[in-house]
Design an enzyme around this catalytic site. Structure first.
Site, PDB file in Angstrom:
ATOM      1  N   SER A  33       0.645  -1.387   0.227  1.00  0.00           N
ATOM      2  CA  SER A  33       0.093  -0.030   0.027  1.00  0.00           C
ATOM      3  C   SER A  33       1.008   1.182  -0.017  1.00  0.00           C
ATOM      4  O   SER A  33       0.197   2.263  -0.167  1.00  0.00           O
ATOM      5  CB  SER A  33      -0.954  -0.119   1.301  1.00  0.00           C
ATOM      6  N   GLU A  74      -9.496 -10.020   3.942  1.00  0.00           N
ATOM      7  CA  GLU A  74      -9.850  -8.283   3.391  1.00  0.00           C
ATOM      8  C   GLU A  74     -11.156  -8.497   2.702  1.00  0.00           C
ATOM      9  O   GLU A  74     -11.423  -9.176   1.566  1.00  0.00           O
ATOM     10  CB  GLU A  74      -8.598  -8.105   2.664  1.00  0.00           C
TER      11      GLU A  74
END
Length: 290
Positions: A71, A207
């Site tokens: 990320s 997720e």
């Protein structure tokens, strides 16, 4: 997380912080403490970190593990997705985080293209993160499709955290940011989770998974589950720090709770600084040398 209290100790009037030793100071969180936490019902906490300063803050606050995530592509390098991130870009970030902590487990994200071709490539990448960046564990995406890679890395003595459900590195193949595990997809999610566990991972990230399915997976697995938008029925929670602290602009995912608005705080501070310089209020005599 190093010392897991017994249920009786947890119910005492004065509870010692279970993650800090009273005699020896902070202790290093190990993968075995994840397993102990699951067995004892103690929630596991994780945040992403990409630098020394945030790593120190999160570590001192008692966060159990820090993920140096790909990320960083969105939050450090300015890429539109995580796909362009390379191992060479993540290694110095991981090294900075690892040097900054005294307690938290530091997990390095293995970026897209660094493990997909097979177990040998996966092991090579994992070894680089352990040797060059001083990571304590690595994370890679995929369930059944990544089981051989996970097994090879674990067999070399390197702890692996799995990642299933929505896997950002596969967003184009998944059709975008889509919730995974709904309907018939629930059985595949369970299959992926069991594959990750059987391959030797010490924990698995779930997720963008329906909360009921995530709770079922958590019940089925012996290893801890870490939720990212997977509801409360998992063993721990992971958040991207720039999301939870309100640093990023634009749309915020539904599962994100913003605990601060640092973007607003910094914006106000920058405006004040610029105004003071423009008006001559800064620097004043108290900021100058004679």
């Amino acid at each position: 997380m190093p010392e897991i209290p017994t249920p009786d100790a947890a119910n005492a009037v004065e509870v010692q912080n279970p993650y800090v030793s009273a005699t020896a100071g902070p202790k290093r969180v190990r993968t075995r403490h994840f397993q102990n936490a699951k067995q004892q019902g103690i929630p596991i906490t994780g945040l992403t970190s990409y630098d020394m300063l945030t790593a120190q803050i999160f570590d001192q606050a008692g966060i159990d593990f820090l993920l140096v995530g790909d990320s960083a592509g969105n939050n450090v390098f300015g890429y539109e997705t995580t796909l362009p991130v390379t191992v060479d870009e993540l290694i110095p970030l991981t090294r900075a985080v690892a040097r900054a902590v005294t307690r938290a487990l530091v997990v390095a994200d293995m970026p897209f293209g660094s493990y997909e071709t097979g177990p040998s490539e996966a092991l090579h990448t994992a070894v680089r993160f352990m040797k060059e960046a001083q990571a304590h564990a690595v994370k890679l995406e995929g369930g059944v499709r990544s089981r051989k890679q996970i097994s090879r890395i674990v067999s070399a003595g390197i702890p692996v955290m799995g990642h299933i459900g929505f896997t950002p590195q596969s967003e184009h193949g998944l059709g975008g940011h889509m919730i995974q595990g709904r309907g018939a997809g629930a059985e595949q999610l369970i299959t992926d989770a069991l594959a990750v566990q059987d391959a030797g991972a010490f924990a698995v990230v779930l997720e963008m998974v329906p909360s009921g399915v995530a709770a079922e997976v958590t019940e089925r697995l012996e290893i801890p589950t870490i939720g990212v938008g997977a509801g409360p029925g998992v063993d721990g929670q992971l958040m991207v720090w720039t999301d939870f602290a309100g640093m990023t602009g634009g749309r915020v995912p539904r599962f994100v709770r913003q605990y601060a608005n640092l973007r607003s705080v910094l914006t106000d501070a920058v405006h004040s600084f610029k105004n003071d310089v423009d008006s001559g209020a800064y620097p004043g005599p108290e900021h100058s040398y004679e």
